[in-house]
Design a protein around this motif. Structure first.
Motif, mmCIF file in Angstrom:
data_model
loop_
_atom_site.group_PDB
_atom_site.id
_atom_site.type_symbol
_atom_site.label_atom_id
_atom_site.label_comp_id
_atom_site.label_asym_id
_atom_site.label_seq_id
_atom_site.Cartn_x
_atom_site.Cartn_y
_atom_site.Cartn_z
ATOM 1 N N PRO A 73 0.901 -1.199 0.043
ATOM 2 C CA PRO A 73 0.110 -0.118 0.103
ATOM 3 C C PRO A 73 0.925 1.378 -0.033
ATOM 4 O O PRO A 73 1.855 1.368 0.529
ATOM 5 N N THR A 74 0.279 2.444 -0.586
ATOM 6 C CA THR A 74 1.094 3.577 -0.433
ATOM 7 C C THR A 74 0.751 3.997 0.950
ATOM 8 O O THR A 74 -0.292 3.609 1.540
ATOM 9 N N LEU A 75 1.322 5.143 1.285
ATOM 10 C CA LEU A 75 1.316 5.875 2.542
ATOM 11 C C LEU A 75 -0.184 6.955 2.494
ATOM 12 O O LEU A 75 -0.347 7.030 1.630
ATOM 13 N N PRO A 76 -0.550 7.070 3.764
ATOM 14 C CA PRO A 76 -1.781 7.719 3.783
ATOM 15 C C PRO A 76 -1.334 9.267 3.597
ATOM 16 O O PRO A 76 -0.022 9.709 3.789
ATOM 17 N N ASP A 77 -2.213 10.338 3.285
ATOM 18 C CA ASP A 77 -1.977 11.667 3.122
ATOM 19 C C ASP A 77 -3.192 12.317 3.682
ATOM 20 O O ASP A 77 -4.011 11.941 3.939
ATOM 21 N N ARG A 78 -3.201 13.628 3.172
ATOM 22 C CA ARG A 78 -4.210 14.749 3.792
ATOM 23 C C ARG A 78 -5.154 14.187 2.706
ATOM 24 O O ARG A 78 -5.023 13.983 1.593
ATOM 25 N N PRO A 79 -6.569 14.398 3.076
ATOM 26 C CA PRO A 79 -7.653 14.189 2.246
ATOM 27 C C PRO A 79 -7.435 15.192 1.042
ATOM 28 O O PRO A 79 -7.006 16.518 1.329
ATOM 29 N N SER A 80 -7.543 14.798 -0.178
ATOM 30 C CA SER A 80 -7.738 15.717 -1.284
ATOM 31 C C SER A 80 -8.829 16.469 -1.508
ATOM 32 O O SER A 80 -9.127 17.134 -2.511
ATOM 33 N N SER A 81 -9.963 16.032 -0.769
ATOM 34 C CA SER A 81 -11.181 16.434 -1.132
ATOM 35 C C SER A 81 -12.166 16.793 0.349
ATOM 36 O O SER A 81 -11.562 16.222 1.234
ATOM 37 N N PRO A 82 -13.118 17.878 0.375
ATOM 38 C CA PRO A 82 -13.465 18.040 1.490
ATOM 39 C C PRO A 82 -14.592 17.196 1.778
ATOM 40 O O PRO A 82 -15.083 16.419 0.998
ATOM 41 N N PRO A 83 -15.382 17.189 3.187
ATOM 42 C CA PRO A 83 -16.517 16.607 3.188
ATOM 43 C C PRO A 83 -17.465 16.871 2.248
ATOM 44 O O PRO A 83 -17.558 18.131 1.799
#
Length: 445
Positions: free
Chosen positions: A330-340
């Motif tokens: 798996p790739t590492l997590p990141d900040r969400p790239s879209s808002p709720p």
């Protein structure tokens, strides 16, 4: 010792035995695309060992504007590079480019001039990125990635045509056969197999995006299909797959992949093909192919927090072996790239508002918390907005302690272990005014 044997020695640094270092006998095949009106990305695949005739130490790219063919500019890059971006070019201009590969003995003959037209400043759709073509004897396997403004596209168009090789050798502008074939593909498709081609044929492939209003600028590849191979005998078996394939996440969008040569092979391995796709996906359009002449590669432009299945194939001069066993990483997590999504505001009474939402479309990790920001003055900078945090498992929250008869502005973001993503568009809600009771005093005189 025979005289001719004097010219043979073992090139230990390259790991094979062959002739002394010479000028390469061919130049790489170019792929060209623009990601902005003022640049051209030049890409190529490494030469095979029998064409490079030694370690490639550098590449030279020549380019010129079609309006000024006497003014030729050159750029040199190292032998490990497979692409370079030419910047500060003129929009809406035709340029011609060619490439030469160099060893310690000198440069190969330059490739034929290839033409590319930079987009104009008002052009909406740019060319697809990372165009890769794997040539086989009777087919071309074409893969690509979306252009930077991919949200504006409806789908892709792909065309291919055969070029006249004799004219190509004598003219800067080759005579092109009129038989051009074109297909239309859906937006989610990023892969196509062009079949029914002639061995050792020179072909041009173009891929471009389109929407209802316009068609975008194409990514272009030009090269040959494989030559007709000899009949395979029992002594001419395909190479074995690589062993000890190891994958390690490098970032949220990249994975390092390393492997070792098979312990035994009856053919010389000239390079490797890497197959990569999201785990559990059987859609061929989501499978990407890469080529490496070394025993490692950095797979880039992947999706964050996504598990990938990867396998490696050994390639000989005129045949390819089976793929290795699949490894998963798996790739590492990141900040969400879209808002709720779908933030809704409802005034419960004069002093409280109910905020509801759905998780972001691209969380890029486990959502640990949601951040709700609100203010009564929309001109305030973010640090002056009131900040509330709620657990990542909920999808609604009640904001209390507000003032009656006042308009409040809300926005919110989702947060992973890496950080908070973009905020949703601002929405407003008006709390109702407080209802005061009327006291009637009645007295008798």
């Amino acid at each position: 010792m025979a005289v001719e044997n004097i010219w043979f020695f073992c090139l230990l640094s390259l790991g094979y035995c062959g002739l002394s270092v010479q000028v390469p006998s061919a130049s790489p095949q170019l792929s060209l695309l623009s990601t902005s009106p003022t640049d051209i990305r030049v890409m190529w695949l490494p030469l095979s060992l029998h064409l490079s005739r030694g370690a490639i130490t550098r590449y030279r790219i020549d380019y010129r504007a079609l309006e000024q063919v006497d003014h030729i500019y050159s750029v040199e890059v190292g032998g490990n590079e497979t692409q370079v971006t030419l910047k500060d070019l003129k929009p809406n201009q035709t340029y011609q480019l060619r490439i030469a590969a160099g060893t310690r003995a000198g440069f190969s003959q330059s490739s034929e001039w290839a033409s590319h037209h930079t987009p104009n400043l008002t052009q909406v759709l740019f060319a697809p990125t990372e165009l890769k073509v794997r040539a086989k004897m009777h087919s071309l396997h074409v893969t690509w990635q979306p252009p930077p403004n991919h949200t504006q596209i409806t789908g892709y168009k792909l065309s291919w045509r055969e070029l006249d090789g004799e004219e190509l050798a004598n003219e800067e502008k080759p005579m092109i056969n009129e038989r051009i074939q074109q297909i239309k593909l859906r937006k989610r498709v990023k892969h196509h197999e062009v079949t029914g081609l002639a061995p050792d044929g020179l072909y041009e492939v173009k891929v471009w995006a389109f929407n209802k209003q316009t068609e975008g600028y194409p990514a272009v590849w030009k090269g040959r299909t494989e030559k007709l191979t000899r009949v395979r005998t029992t002594d001419s078996l395909p190479p074995l797959p690589p062993i000890s394939v190891r994958a390690r996440a490098n970032s949220s969008t990249s994975i390092w992949l390393r492997w070792e040569k098979p312990h035994f092979s009856n053919v010389r391995i000239i390079n490797y093909t890497i197959r990569c796709s999201p785990a559990g996906i059987r859609n061929a359009s989501l499978v990407s192919y890469y080529t490496s002449s070394s025993q490692e590669i950095l797979l880039e432009s992947l999706k964050p927090f996504t598990s990938y299945e990867i396998a490696v194939q050994s390639n000989g001069a005129d045949m390819s072996g089976p793929f290795s066993s699949t490894v998963e990483e798996p790739t590492l997590p990141d900040r969400p790239s879209s808002p709720p999504l779908d933030m809704q505001l409802s005034a419960l009474d004069s002093y409280s508002v109910l905020v509801s939402w759905r998780p972001p479309l691209e969380p890029n990790g486990v959502i640990l918390s949601y951040w709700i920001l609100y203010t009564g003055n929309i001109s305030h900078p973010d640090h002056l907005w009131i900040h509330l945090t709620h657990d990542g498992s909920v999808n609604s929250a009640e904001v209390q302690g507000l003032m009656s008869g006042m308009r409040y502005y809300f926005k919110m973001g989702a947060c992973t272990e890496v950080g908070v993503g973009p905020y949703s568009p601002v929405k407003d809600v008006l709390t109702p005014p407080k209802k005061y009771g009327v006291y009637v005093y009645d007295s008798c005189v």
